[in-house]
Scaffold this motif. Structure first.
Motif, short mmCIF file in Angstrom:
data_model
loop_
_atom_site.label_atom_id
_atom_site.label_comp_id
_atom_site.label_asym_id
_atom_site.label_seq_id
_atom_site.Cartn_x
_atom_site.Cartn_y
_atom_site.Cartn_z
N LYS A 191 0.81 -1.22 0.00
CA LYS A 191 0.00 0.00 0.00
C LYS A 191 0.84 1.26 0.00
CE LYS A 191 -3.95 -2.11 2.33
NZ LYS A 191 -4.87 -2.04 3.51
N GLY A 192 2.14 1.16 0.24
CA GLY A 192 2.98 2.35 0.27
C GLY A 192 4.45 1.99 0.40
N TYR A 193 5.30 3.01 0.20
CA TYR A 193 6.73 2.85 0.32
C TYR A 193 7.20 3.36 1.68
CZ TYR A 193 7.20 1.76 -4.66
OH TYR A 193 7.11 1.17 -5.90
N LYS A 194 8.24 2.73 2.19
CA LYS A 194 8.79 3.17 3.45
C LYS A 194 9.58 4.45 3.27
CE LYS A 194 12.31 1.07 5.14
NZ LYS A 194 13.24 0.06 5.68
N ASN A 195 9.85 5.12 4.36
CA ASN A 195 10.67 6.33 4.31
C ASN A 195 12.09 5.94 3.90
OD1 ASN A 195 12.33 8.59 5.04
ND2 ASN A 195 10.67 9.31 6.38
N PRO A 196 12.62 6.48 2.79
CA PRO A 196 13.96 6.05 2.35
C PRO A 196 15.06 6.34 3.36
CG PRO A 196 12.81 7.27 0.63
CD PRO A 196 12.02 7.43 1.87
N TYR A 197 14.86 7.34 4.21
CA TYR A 197 15.88 7.70 5.20
C TYR A 197 15.51 7.21 6.60
CZ TYR A 197 18.81 10.69 2.26
OH TYR A 197 19.68 11.16 1.31
N GLU A 198 14.68 6.17 6.68
CA GLU A 198 14.26 5.68 8.00
C GLU A 198 15.45 5.18 8.81
OE1 GLU A 198 11.35 2.27 9.99
OE2 GLU A 198 11.27 2.68 7.83
N THR A 199 16.33 4.42 8.20
CA THR A 199 17.49 3.90 8.92
C THR A 199 18.41 5.02 9.36
OG1 THR A 199 17.37 1.87 7.59
CG2 THR A 199 19.43 2.30 8.78
N GLU A 200 18.64 5.98 8.49
CA GLU A 200 19.52 7.09 8.82
C GLU A 200 18.94 7.97 9.92
OE1 GLU A 200 20.56 5.39 5.02
OE2 GLU A 200 18.68 6.11 5.85
N LEU A 418 10.23 10.81 10.61
CA LEU A 418 9.97 9.48 10.07
C LEU A 418 8.64 9.38 9.31
CD1 LEU A 418 11.20 7.25 13.04
CD2 LEU A 418 12.21 7.40 10.74
N GLN A 419 7.87 10.45 9.28
CA GLN A 419 6.60 10.41 8.55
C GLN A 419 6.84 10.15 7.06
OE1 GLN A 419 3.36 13.29 10.15
NE2 GLN A 419 5.27 14.42 10.17
N ARG A 420 5.81 9.65 6.40
CA ARG A 420 5.89 9.43 4.96
C ARG A 420 4.57 9.84 4.31
NH1 ARG A 420 3.50 4.39 3.84
NH2 ARG A 420 2.97 3.21 5.73
N TYR A 421 4.69 10.37 3.11
CA TYR A 421 3.52 10.89 2.40
C TYR A 421 2.79 9.76 1.70
CZ TYR A 421 0.76 13.09 -1.26
OH TYR A 421 -0.24 13.44 -2.10
N GLU A 422 1.46 9.78 1.76
CA GLU A 422 0.61 8.84 1.03
C GLU A 422 -0.45 9.62 0.29
OE1 GLU A 422 -1.00 6.08 3.77
OE2 GLU A 422 0.92 5.10 4.22
N ARG A 423 -0.75 9.20 -0.90
CA ARG A 423 -1.76 9.89 -1.70
C ARG A 423 -3.13 9.77 -1.04
NH1 ARG A 423 1.19 7.90 -6.42
NH2 ARG A 423 2.02 9.70 -7.55
N PRO A 424 -3.92 10.82 -1.12
CA PRO A 424 -5.27 10.75 -0.53
C PRO A 424 -6.21 9.92 -1.41
CG PRO A 424 -4.93 12.88 -1.57
CD PRO A 424 -3.62 12.16 -1.67
N VAL A 425 -6.43 8.69 -1.01
CA VAL A 425 -7.32 7.79 -1.74
C VAL A 425 -8.33 7.25 -0.74
CG1 VAL A 425 -7.51 5.72 -3.14
CG2 VAL A 425 -5.48 7.18 -3.34
N TYR A 426 -9.61 7.34 -1.10
CA TYR A 426 -10.65 6.83 -0.21
C TYR A 426 -11.57 5.89 -0.99
CZ TYR A 426 -13.91 10.15 -2.36
OH TYR A 426 -14.69 10.84 -3.25
N ASP A 427 -12.25 5.06 -0.26
CA ASP A 427 -13.19 4.10 -0.83
C ASP A 427 -14.54 4.79 -0.97
OD1 ASP A 427 -14.72 1.99 -1.62
OD2 ASP A 427 -14.15 0.65 0.03
N ALA A 428 -15.01 4.93 -2.21
CA ALA A 428 -16.27 5.63 -2.44
C ALA A 428 -17.46 4.86 -1.87
CB ALA A 428 -16.47 5.86 -3.94
N ALA A 429 -17.37 3.54 -1.77
CA ALA A 429 -18.50 2.75 -1.27
C ALA A 429 -18.64 2.88 0.24
CB ALA A 429 -18.32 1.29 -1.67
N THR A 430 -17.53 2.73 0.97
CA THR A 430 -17.59 2.80 2.43
C THR A 430 -17.26 4.19 2.97
OG1 THR A 430 -15.27 2.11 2.62
CG2 THR A 430 -16.95 0.37 2.56
N GLY A 431 -16.64 5.03 2.15
CA GLY A 431 -16.29 6.38 2.59
C GLY A 431 -15.04 6.46 3.41
N HIS A 432 -14.33 5.36 3.64
CA HIS A 432 -13.13 5.35 4.46
C HIS A 432 -11.95 5.87 3.65
CE1 HIS A 432 -15.23 3.37 7.64
NE2 HIS A 432 -15.46 2.29 6.93
N GLY A 433 -11.06 6.57 4.34
CA GLY A 433 -9.88 7.11 3.69
C GLY A 433 -9.83 8.62 3.83
N PRO A 434 -8.68 9.23 3.54
CA PRO A 434 -8.55 10.69 3.66
C PRO A 434 -9.47 11.42 2.69
CG PRO A 434 -6.64 9.75 2.55
CD PRO A 434 -7.43 8.60 3.06
N GLY A 435 -10.29 12.30 3.23
CA GLY A 435 -11.22 13.05 2.41
C GLY A 435 -12.50 12.32 2.08
#
Length: 780
Positions: A191-200, A418-435
């Motif tokens: 569902k997403g990529y890890k923070n590339p600088y997490e170890t650092e 350590l935060q990482r960005y994720e695109r705002p994608v929500y489920d139109a049927a259940t309404g779950h997700g950002p926005g």
């Protein structure tokens, strides 16, 4: 002729006339025109004439204003048509204001058209609007932006329809512990990529100066310090070389999220102890700013930010920048328990500097940047290193052996990085997700029927699709409260739709027919669809994340929703048991245990009240009643000796001791008498006992009446036994004057019906006036 020189006086004359007209209209509306119209026919005719004249002039002006446009001027025939066509009048006025605004921008030189060479270079690119310069619109300008979209010129244009996991923009990885190829890994089941600088970030060690208390280094005067605006690649490289030699740097961002679906980092401010930079991040080569990772990812250089939660996300999303070795002054304010944690508070506390917050909500896409906005932007980082020195010293001073406040702040700062960005994608049927619509209903509970709930979901989805297609914020289509209003009204015609959405934005006006079709289809489907309470199932968890109040930030993924963090929040739903009353309102059958039987109740009543034992049956009651009456008849009364009776009477004899006083001043109620026969003494100046001679007279009369009653019967009783003879009674109506009758008046010889009343028995004589004084009554 200098038009600019004549515009000022002309504007003043027009303004004065408008003010005078407005004042006159206000004075007229304050008068009772209806009263004057009904009182005078001349005034009524004059008002009608002036009203018709004004309506005619207004209609003519509306026709002139709509000439050459697609708007149709409404015809105003009377006062009622003004209210009916008010929407059309407002549309004409809005068109005029937009034209005036555009003309003023061109006249003052704020907007200038693209040169022919620029148009040829762009080729088949989408048509662009005019370039902005020194203008100060705010992000609250939700209408069509007069500033062309800078994102259309980026080397990587935004794709709002891409819902795939966001891949970091990194091309290289300076100061890497783990190579870039190994860092770009999918997590959370793809569902997403890890923070590339997490170890650092986790392995970073802060400089020793972070744990050492030292006097704060004074900042350079704001006026004498140079500030550089970086808008070229050459300027970027020169800035980078200077930053590599610094030990601490301060960083801040300015963001715009109204006229962009995902948002744009518009400016970046960087400061050292000696110099300030303001970087233009809206250039087509903006991703070349990844070169700054040589400084941003260097753990030996301390990066100071304030409230970095969103800055970290924006840097990753737009520029591919990551921060290693960060110190967040916001968490330092929390550790020191400051009453406020904003940067404005810290500036006032340590620097005595008050930032001009009118630029806080400005449109930071303006180029060239006005001087006021430029100074406001650089002030955020110019003093931040000096503030950091004070906070570091206070953290060290307030730390204990068990609790090191510096370590707490650095740990919280690492968590932010350590935060990482994720695109705002929500489920139109259940309404779950950002926005998604689920979060809207979660934060703003509403009672919606099946049809309204279906319309709410459909219109929410339509608004999101329009915003993605136009690369605008969802609030530019219409805000959240309008979404609820449309769902509750469910308009099915253009007039009702425009009144419901008012004010209508251009994006809605151009697609009004599509929106109506969506509402109609959703209303029909909602009749057999699910209910709101079925979709809003209660979800519980031991953790609760804060919910963002700004729908734009949540929709754009700027604030991570609870669902994406694995958290669930309780929702409002219909429950069988009240949360407040519990099971108290449930129906319970009446209790009939053995302890509440009839026998037990009677026994409990007998023990609690001093009443005799009651018979249980009728025969027992009759038997008991007959026994008691027989006993009362058969048992004679005990004979009391005469000597004993006389002694008892003497013992019970009552006498009064009276102390006469002065004249009575007021009338009061009789004093109460205690059980012992004594006056209560609450009002001792009143004598309630009769005089002694009157008491003796009463005793003689009472004895005489007793003796007389034993020998003869009363006279009244004898008269009652003899019937009245009406034939022998004297005539009342035809009385004979020759016969003497006491009912005839001696002087007028007329019948007097009240004459016999004077022959009746006399009333009780007047009681003797009581004298004042004190009286005490005793029993002998």
């Amino acid at each position: 002729m200098d038009i600019a020189a004549e515009f000022g006086p002309f504007q003043e004359r027009v303004t004065s006339k408008l003010v005078q007209t407005t004042r006159t209209v206000g004075q007229l509306s304050a008068e009772d025109l209806s009263f004057h119209r009904s009182s005078s026919a001349e005034i009524s005719d004059a008002l009608d004439e002036q009203s018709g004249r004004l309506l005619s002039l207004t209609s003519s002006l509306l026709k002139v204003a709509t000439a050459g446009t697609d708007n149709k001027a409404p015809v105003l025939e009377d006062e009622e048509t003004i209210e009916d066509n008010w929407r059309g009048v407002v549309d004409v006025i809005d068109t005029l204001l937009e034209k005036a605004d555009a003309c003023l921008d061109e006249f003052t030189g704020v907007i200038k058209k693209l040169s022919p060479s620029q148009q040829q270079q762009e080729g088949n690119a989408p048509p662009k609007r005019k370039d902005p310069t020194q203008k100060f619109p705010t992000i609250y300008d939700y209408g069509p932006s007069k500033i062309p979209k800078p994102q259309l010129q980026f080397d990587r244009t935004p794709d709002n329809t891409d819902v795939a996991p966001f891949r970091p923009l990194l091309r290289t990885k300076p100061h890497a512990i783990v190579p870039l190829e190994e860092s770009l890994q999918l997590i959370d089941s793809g569902k997403g990529y890890k923070n590339p600088y997490e170890t650092e970030i986790r392995a970073s060690k802060y400089p020793p100066s972070t744990y050492t208390s030292s006097p704060p280094i004074e900042y350079l005067p704001f006026e004498s310090t140079t500030a550089t605006f970086v808008d070229t690649l050459e300027g970027l490289k020169a800035m980078l070389e200077e930053l590599k030699s610094a030990k601490e740097i301060a960083i801040d961002l300015e963001h715009h999220d109204v006229h962009s679906y995902h948002g744009l980092v518009s400016l970046m401010q960087i400061s050292t102890r000696e110099k300030d930079w303001v970087v233009d991040t809206l250039k087509p080569w903006r991703e070349e700013l990844q070169q700054l990772n040589e400084v941003f990812a260097d753990p030996s250089i301390l990066k100071v930010l304030h409230g970095s939660s969103m800055d970290i996300i924006w840097l990753q999303r737009d520029l591919g920048l990551y921060v290693v070795g960060m110190f967040d002054t916001y968490h330092a304010s929390i550790a020191l328990n400051y009453p406020k944690r904003s940067l404005k508070f810290l500036l006032e506390k340590f620097v005595n500097f008050q930032a001009d917050k009118r630029y806080q909500m400005a449109d930071w896409r303006i180029r060239p940047l006005p001087a006021g906005m430029f100074d406001y932007a650089r002030s955020d980082t110019h003093y931040l290193l000096y503030i950091y020195d004070h906070l570091r010293n206070e953290l060290i001073e307030n730390s204990t052996h068990e609790q090191q406040l510096v370590d707490y702040v650095l740990e919280q700062s690492k968590n932010e990085a350590l935060q990482r960005y994720e695109r705002p994608v929500y489920d139109a049927a259940t309404g779950h997700g950002p926005g998604g619509w689920y979060d809207y209903l979660l934060r703003t509970p509403a009672m919606l029927s099946k049809e309204q709930f279906a319309v709410f979901k459909a219109v929410h989805q339509w608004r999101d699709e329009v915003a993605r297609a136009e690369d605008e914020g969802v609030q530019c289509v219409f805000p959240k409260h309008v979404l609820f209003r449309v769902a509750q009204a469910m308009p099915l015609d253009l007039g009702t739709l425009f009144r419901t959405i008012s004010p209508v934005t251009p994006l809605v006006k151009e697609r009004a027919s599509d929106l109506l079709a969506v509402i109609k289809a959703a209303k029909i489907a909602g009749a057999t669809g699910p209910e709101l309470r079925d979709m809003m199932k209660p979800r519980t968890s031991t953790l609760q994340a804060p919910v963002a109040e700004d729908e734009t930030s949540l929709q754009k993924g700027l604030l991570t929703p609870p669902e994406s963090k694995g958290l669930t929040l309780p929702t409002a739903s219909r429950s069988d048991i009240s949360q407040f009353w519990g099971a108290a309102l449930e129906y319970q059958p009446p209790l009939t245990p053995p302890e509440y039987s009839v026998t037990a109740s009677a026994e409990a009543l007998r023990l609690s009240l001093p009443i005799p034992t009651m018979p249980m049956t009728i025969s027992e009651a009759r038997e008991k009643l007959g026994t008691s009456s027989a006993q009362s008849v058969s048992q004679p009364k005990p004979q009391v000796p005469a000597a004993a009776t006389d002694l008892k009477e003497k013992e019970d004899e009552i006498f009064t001791v009276k102390d006469k006083g002065g004249p009575r001043k007021r009338k009061a109620a009789a004093p109460e008498t205690t059980d012992s026969g004594l006056s209560s003494g609450l009002d001792n100046d009143i004598d309630v006992s009769p005089p002694a001679d009157e008491q003796q007279a009463k005793k003689k009369r009472s004895k005489g009446s007793k003796n007389k009653s034993n020998t003869e019967e009363p006279r009244d009783h004898e008269q009652d036994e003899i019937p009245f003879d009406y034939s022998a009674a004297s005539s009342v109506l035809h009385a004979n004057p020759s016969q003497p009758d006491s009912r005839l008046n001696a002087k007028s010889k007329r019948f007097d019906p009240y004459a016999k009343a004077l022959e009746g028995p006399r009333g009780a004589r007047k009681m003797k006036q009581e004298t004042t004084g004190k009286t005490f009554t005793f029993r002998k």
